[in-house]
Design a protein around this motif. Sequence first.
Motif, PDB file in Angstrom:
ATOM      1  N   THR A 180     -15.423  -5.886   5.117  1.00 16.28           N
ATOM      2  CA  THR A 180     -15.162  -6.043   6.539  1.00 16.28           C
ATOM      3  C   THR A 180     -13.654  -5.918   6.742  1.00 16.28           C
ATOM      4  OG1 THR A 180     -14.955  -8.436   6.304  1.00 16.28           O
ATOM      5  CG2 THR A 180     -17.126  -7.583   6.920  1.00 16.28           C
ATOM      6  N   PHE A 181     -13.247  -5.623   7.961  1.00 16.65           N
ATOM      7  CA  PHE A 181     -11.812  -5.493   8.226  1.00 16.65           C
ATOM      8  C   PHE A 181     -11.129  -6.844   8.106  1.00 16.65           C
ATOM      9  CE2 PHE A 181     -13.037  -1.478  10.152  1.00 16.65           C
ATOM     10  CZ  PHE A 181     -12.015  -0.670   9.713  1.00 16.65           C
ATOM     11  N   PHE A 182      -9.921  -6.827   7.585  1.00 13.67           N
ATOM     12  CA  PHE A 182      -9.157  -8.051   7.414  1.00 13.67           C
ATOM     13  C   PHE A 182      -7.685  -7.769   7.683  1.00 13.67           C
ATOM     14  CE2 PHE A 182      -8.788  -5.916   3.400  1.00 13.67           C
ATOM     15  CZ  PHE A 182      -7.545  -6.236   2.916  1.00 13.67           C
ATOM     16  N   TRP A 183      -6.961  -8.808   8.102  1.00 15.67           N
ATOM     17  CA  TRP A 183      -5.525  -8.727   8.298  1.00 15.67           C
ATOM     18  C   TRP A 183      -4.839  -9.255   7.062  1.00 15.67           C
ATOM     19  CZ3 TRP A 183      -3.266  -6.087  11.997  1.00 15.67           C
ATOM     20  CH2 TRP A 183      -3.949  -5.881  13.202  1.00 15.67           C
ATOM     21  N   GLY A 184      -3.692  -8.745   6.763  1.00 14.12           N
ATOM     22  CA  GLY A 184      -2.907  -9.273   5.663  1.00 14.12           C
ATOM     23  C   GLY A 184      -2.287  -8.172   4.836  1.00 14.12           C
ATOM     24  N   HIS A 185      -1.261  -8.548   4.099  1.00 17.41           N
ATOM     25  CA  HIS A 185      -0.555  -7.562   3.281  1.00 17.41           C
ATOM     26  C   HIS A 185      -1.051  -7.547   1.839  1.00 17.41           C
ATOM     27  CE1 HIS A 185       1.783 -11.244   2.597  1.00 17.41           C
ATOM     28  NE2 HIS A 185       2.046 -10.732   1.424  1.00 17.41           N
ATOM     29  N   ASN A 186      -1.972  -8.402   1.476  1.00 18.06           N
ATOM     30  CA  ASN A 186      -2.541  -8.394   0.126  1.00 18.06           C
ATOM     31  C   ASN A 186      -3.723  -7.435   0.099  1.00 18.06           C
ATOM     32  OD1 ASN A 186      -0.693 -10.315  -0.601  1.00 18.06           O
ATOM     33  ND2 ASN A 186      -2.082 -12.022  -0.287  1.00 18.06           N
ATOM     34  N   ALA A 187      -3.458  -6.193  -0.157  1.00 17.60           N
ATOM     35  CA  ALA A 187      -4.498  -5.171  -0.129  1.00 17.60           C
ATOM     36  C   ALA A 187      -4.247  -4.157  -1.238  1.00 17.60           C
ATOM     37  CB  ALA A 187      -4.502  -4.463   1.221  1.00 17.60           C
ATOM     38  N   GLU A 188      -5.279  -3.415  -1.561  1.00 19.70           N
ATOM     39  CA  GLU A 188      -5.150  -2.260  -2.457  1.00 19.70           C
ATOM     40  C   GLU A 188      -5.438  -1.026  -1.627  1.00 19.70           C
ATOM     41  OE1 GLU A 188      -7.469  -2.350  -5.988  1.00 19.70           O
ATOM     42  OE2 GLU A 188      -6.329  -3.989  -6.848  1.00 19.70           O
ATOM     43  N   VAL A 189      -4.469  -0.131  -1.574  1.00 15.25           N
ATOM     44  CA  VAL A 189      -4.598   1.070  -0.770  1.00 15.25           C
ATOM     45  C   VAL A 189      -4.382   2.277  -1.676  1.00 15.25           C
ATOM     46  CG1 VAL A 189      -3.721   2.331   1.220  1.00 15.25           C
ATOM     47  CG2 VAL A 189      -3.707  -0.158   1.230  1.00 15.25           C
ATOM     48  N   LEU A 190      -5.400   3.072  -1.840  1.00 16.62           N
ATOM     49  CA  LEU A 190      -5.385   4.339  -2.567  1.00 16.62           C
ATOM     50  C   LEU A 190      -5.247   4.207  -4.088  1.00 16.62           C
ATOM     51  CD1 LEU A 190      -3.293   6.634  -0.211  1.00 16.62           C
ATOM     52  CD2 LEU A 190      -5.759   6.571  -0.500  1.00 16.62           C
ATOM     53  N   TYR A 194       3.910  -3.200   1.234  1.00 16.35           N
ATOM     54  CA  TYR A 194       2.863  -3.023   2.240  1.00 16.35           C
ATOM     55  C   TYR A 194       3.392  -2.185   3.396  1.00 16.35           C
ATOM     56  CZ  TYR A 194      -0.680  -4.160   5.710  1.00 16.35           C
ATOM     57  OH  TYR A 194      -1.653  -4.074   6.666  1.00 16.35           O
ATOM     58  N   ALA A 195       4.630  -2.448   3.813  1.00 19.90           N
ATOM     59  CA  ALA A 195       5.239  -1.647   4.874  1.00 19.90           C
ATOM     60  C   ALA A 195       5.395  -0.196   4.432  1.00 19.90           C
ATOM     61  CB  ALA A 195       6.596  -2.240   5.270  1.00 19.90           C
ATOM     62  N   VAL A 196       5.740   0.022   3.165  1.00 20.76           N
ATOM     63  CA  VAL A 196       5.832   1.385   2.631  1.00 20.76           C
ATOM     64  C   VAL A 196       4.462   2.057   2.674  1.00 20.76           C
ATOM     65  CG1 VAL A 196       6.261   2.721   0.524  1.00 20.76           C
ATOM     66  CG2 VAL A 196       7.874   0.944   1.220  1.00 20.76           C
ATOM     67  N   SER A 197       3.412   1.321   2.319  1.00 20.63           N
ATOM     68  CA  SER A 197       2.071   1.914   2.348  1.00 20.63           C
ATOM     69  C   SER A 197       1.652   2.244   3.774  1.00 20.63           C
ATOM     70  CB  SER A 197       1.056   0.994   1.678  1.00 20.63           C
ATOM     71  OG  SER A 197       0.836  -0.167   2.433  1.00 20.63           O
ATOM     72  N   SER A 232      -9.967   0.865   2.633  1.00 20.87           N
ATOM     73  CA  SER A 232      -9.455  -0.400   2.114  1.00 20.87           C
ATOM     74  C   SER A 232      -9.800  -1.540   3.076  1.00 20.87           C
ATOM     75  CB  SER A 232      -7.946  -0.327   1.913  1.00 20.87           C
ATOM     76  OG  SER A 232      -7.276  -0.288   3.160  1.00 20.87           O
ATOM     77  N   PHE A 233     -10.262  -1.213   4.273  1.00 20.51           N
ATOM     78  CA  PHE A 233     -10.672  -2.160   5.310  1.00 20.51           C
ATOM     79  C   PHE A 233      -9.536  -3.068   5.760  1.00 20.51           C
ATOM     80  CE2 PHE A 233     -14.790  -1.070   3.433  1.00 20.51           C
ATOM     81  CZ  PHE A 233     -15.471  -0.701   4.571  1.00 20.51           C
ATOM     82  N   ASN A 234      -8.308  -2.612   5.622  1.00 16.16           N
ATOM     83  CA  ASN A 234      -7.167  -3.377   6.083  1.00 16.16           C
ATOM     84  C   ASN A 234      -6.842  -2.942   7.501  1.00 16.16           C
ATOM     85  OD1 ASN A 234      -4.066  -3.661   6.439  1.00 16.16           O
ATOM     86  ND2 ASN A 234      -4.601  -5.078   4.786  1.00 16.16           N
ATOM     87  N   ASP A 235      -6.703  -3.921   8.399  1.00 20.51           N
ATOM     88  CA  ASP A 235      -6.448  -3.587   9.802  1.00 20.51           C
ATOM     89  C   ASP A 235      -5.137  -2.844  10.005  1.00 20.51           C
ATOM     90  OD1 ASP A 235      -8.801  -4.649  10.887  1.00 20.51           O
ATOM     91  OD2 ASP A 235      -7.967  -6.664  10.917  1.00 20.51           O
ATOM     92  N   GLY A 236      -4.100  -3.221   9.276  1.00 17.79           N
ATOM     93  CA  GLY A 236      -2.821  -2.539   9.405  1.00 17.79           C
ATOM     94  C   GLY A 236      -2.911  -1.082   8.987  1.00 17.79           C
ATOM     95  N   ILE A 237      -3.609  -0.820   7.894  1.00 21.21           N
ATOM     96  CA  ILE A 237      -3.807   0.564   7.428  1.00 21.21           C
ATOM     97  C   ILE A 237      -4.615   1.345   8.449  1.00 21.21           C
ATOM     98  CG2 ILE A 237      -4.888   1.965   5.638  1.00 21.21           C
ATOM     99  CD1 ILE A 237      -2.302   0.669   4.711  1.00 21.21           C
ATOM    100  N   PHE A 238      -5.639   0.728   9.010  1.00 16.97           N
ATOM    101  CA  PHE A 238      -6.447   1.399  10.024  1.00 16.97           C
ATOM    102  C   PHE A 238      -5.603   1.760  11.244  1.00 16.97           C
ATOM    103  CE2 PHE A 238      -9.167   1.095  13.821  1.00 16.97           C
ATOM    104  CZ  PHE A 238     -10.033   2.139  13.555  1.00 16.97           C
ATOM    105  N   LEU A 239      -4.800   0.809  11.716  1.00 17.74           N
ATOM    106  CA  LEU A 239      -3.955   1.077  12.882  1.00 17.74           C
ATOM    107  C   LEU A 239      -2.881   2.121  12.583  1.00 17.74           C
ATOM    108  CD1 LEU A 239      -3.575  -2.515  14.355  1.00 17.74           C
ATOM    109  CD2 LEU A 239      -4.996  -0.640  15.198  1.00 17.74           C
ATOM    110  N   ALA A 240      -2.325   2.107  11.376  1.00 19.29           N
ATOM    111  CA  ALA A 240      -1.346   3.126  10.993  1.00 19.29           C
ATOM    112  C   ALA A 240      -1.987   4.510  10.967  1.00 19.29           C
ATOM    113  CB  ALA A 240      -0.735   2.795   9.637  1.00 19.29           C
ATOM    114  N   THR A 241      -3.223   4.580  10.504  1.00 19.62           N
ATOM    115  CA  THR A 241      -3.942   5.860  10.451  1.00 19.62           C
ATOM    116  C   THR A 241      -4.213   6.392  11.851  1.00 19.62           C
ATOM    117  OG1 THR A 241      -4.975   5.229   8.375  1.00 19.62           O
ATOM    118  CG2 THR A 241      -6.031   6.985   9.614  1.00 19.62           C
ATOM    119  N   VAL A 242      -4.751   5.545  12.699  1.00 23.60           N
ATOM    120  CA  VAL A 242      -5.066   5.978  14.065  1.00 23.60           C
ATOM    121  C   VAL A 242      -3.783   6.349  14.812  1.00 23.60           C
ATOM    122  CG1 VAL A 242      -6.021   5.211  16.280  1.00 23.60           C
ATOM    123  CG2 VAL A 242      -7.218   4.694  14.157  1.00 23.60           C
TER     124      VAL A 242
END
Length: 149
Positions: free
Chosen positions: A33-43, A55-58, A113-123
Amino acid sequence: MPGKMSPPPPHYGFLRNCTCMHPRKKMGMMHMTFFWGHNAEVLFDRWPGTDPKMYAVSLAFVFAMAELVELLSCCKLVRRAGSDCNFAVGIFRTVLYTVCCGLNYMVMLAVMSFNDGIFLATVSGHSLGFLAFGSRVSKKSSGAGFVKE
């Protein structure tokens, strides 16, 4: 019989701690499910980790990939000159198409990755990329607001 024990019930959670096909000792739980936070694995494995700066770099990396997808999708980098399209131009367009497909899949995997920040950056990257490269906002239009192609 008093000396005999019944077999234990079947346990289907054995794959959770299986290390036979994964290089890490213990497999972590993946978010579904989508979650907020900088503790994520992306790619990539253990990227960006727990560092908020990484996280900001990602976020910036995924944003840039989404914009690049829009650039490659919307812009005609090689215009076809009538019917005499030579082999080199065809190969170049095929390479650009392949790069665009690869970037599309990378962006899709980042969103998974279901991270909200990544989703918003993508959109946001897709939206601003389309605004800059595909919407024709800065190009002249014919009187009624429609663009002739």
